[in-house]
Enzyme design. Sequence first.
Site, PDB file in Angstrom:
ATOM      1  N   LYS A   1       0.906  -1.240   0.052  1.00  0.00           N
ATOM      2  CA  LYS A   1       0.055  -0.046  -0.056  1.00  0.00           C
ATOM      3  C   LYS A   1       0.683   1.236  -0.014  1.00  0.00           C
ATOM      4  O   LYS A   1       0.645   2.165  -0.766  1.00  0.00           O
ATOM      5  CB  LYS A   1      -0.950  -0.019   1.106  1.00  0.00           C
ATOM      6  CG  LYS A   1      -2.169  -0.889   1.182  1.00  0.00           C
ATOM      7  CD  LYS A   1      -2.650  -1.524   2.248  1.00  0.00           C
ATOM      8  CE  LYS A   1      -3.601  -2.442   2.247  1.00  0.00           C
ATOM      9  NZ  LYS A   1      -4.291  -3.012   3.516  1.00  0.00           N
TER      10      LYS A   1
ATOM     11  N   GLN B   1      -5.269  -1.820   9.537  1.00  0.00           N
ATOM     12  CA  GLN B   1      -4.939  -3.058   9.119  1.00  0.00           C
ATOM     13  C   GLN B   1      -5.304  -4.259   9.751  1.00  0.00           C
ATOM     14  O   GLN B   1      -5.078  -4.392  10.993  1.00  0.00           O
ATOM     15  CB  GLN B   1      -3.327  -3.379   8.686  1.00  0.00           C
ATOM     16  CG  GLN B   1      -2.765  -4.337   7.865  1.00  0.00           C
ATOM     17  CD  GLN B   1      -3.243  -4.631   6.561  1.00  0.00           C
ATOM     18  OE1 GLN B   1      -3.246  -3.585   5.672  1.00  0.00           O
ATOM     19  NE2 GLN B   1      -3.928  -5.485   6.085  1.00  0.00           N
TER      20      GLN B   1
ATOM     21  N   ASP C   1     -11.745   2.159   3.632  1.00  0.00           N
ATOM     22  CA  ASP C   1     -11.855   0.868   3.590  1.00  0.00           C
ATOM     23  C   ASP C   1     -13.255   0.226   3.434  1.00  0.00           C
ATOM     24  O   ASP C   1     -13.572  -0.876   3.154  1.00  0.00           O
ATOM     25  CB  ASP C   1     -11.050   0.145   4.806  1.00  0.00           C
ATOM     26  CG  ASP C   1      -9.826  -0.885   4.262  1.00  0.00           C
ATOM     27  OD1 ASP C   1      -9.765  -0.950   3.101  1.00  0.00           O
ATOM     28  OD2 ASP C   1      -9.228  -1.215   5.187  1.00  0.00           O
TER      29      ASP C   1
END
Length: 282
Positions: free
Chosen positions: A52, A96, A119
């Site tokens: 990322k 994450q 997200d």
Amino acid sequence: MATIIDGKTLAQKIRSNLKLECEELKKNGINPKLAVILVGDDSASKVYVRNKNKACEDVGIEFEEYLLDSSITQEKLIDLINVLNYKKDIHGILLQSPIPRHLDINEAFRTILPEKDVDGFNPLNVGKLALNQDTFVSCTPYGIMKMLEEYGIDLNGKNVTIIGRSNIVGKPLIQCCLNKDATVTICHSRTKNLKEHTINADIVIAAVGKAKFITEDMIKNGAVIIDVGINRDENGKLVGDVDFENVVNKASYITPVPGGVGPMTVAMLMNNVIKAASKLYK
Ligand code: NAP
């Protein structure tokens, strides 16, 4: 033999377009920035975060990493998210997963401001997707929809069978496919006679996490096969959930692993960060 859906090339194209958008934003004084929180030292998570970071560099998005010890308390994690929520220069926040078991991931996702939730895991954004309203769609399902669109695969009236009901892949995919007028079946570990649900599907999306789980006999001739899985086979080779070598001869389209869904997931994250930053104008 099926057409291979080239997620790697498509993701690169999306990233090149986003780079131009990012340059435009910078000319207007907005410097898109993503904050990533990583708790503990899970090796797979570290690789995902590194990818990322690289993608952000490529597009021109600033990247800030917050590494937290695995023993961190829930209170401290929530405090950090709240600090990031109110930092004006941060446009996207990503936690994450997985995170250590003693932490409540649902509370953490709920705390990320919906407008920074790149997200798409905040319940408000999940609800908006269910209502087919503009929102941040979680990156893997979003990437899959983009691939289907790019390859001219229309979902209208099609039978789609999804295997796997996780909050990050299977469940949001239901809404994405329904919003495109597909007839959707979702399967999981308690599903009886899985093959009955896959054999008539026009599109099969596998998100199980088991190597070679979808075999040639489970799909119909000409089916579209989307492989989300990331597994290691007995030789340590990276493989998906689909028995690619055999299924490729029966399917009409198929995504490879690697080079299919994975790069698209990262590209859609970049897309969501640029979208979050662009919203400052709207
Ligand atoms: P997950 O949370 O572990 O969910 C797996 C799902 O598979 C569950 O819903 C489970 O059912 C179902 N399942 C397990 N065994 C089954 C069986 N025998 N028959 C039918 N269904 C079965 O996994 P995930 O996070 O969604 O990820 C799935 C895979 O995709 C993993 O390999 C992961 O690494 C990969 N992934 C890839 C990307 C990417 O960008 N390429 C992104 C995310 C995930 P239950 O709910 O009943 O347990």
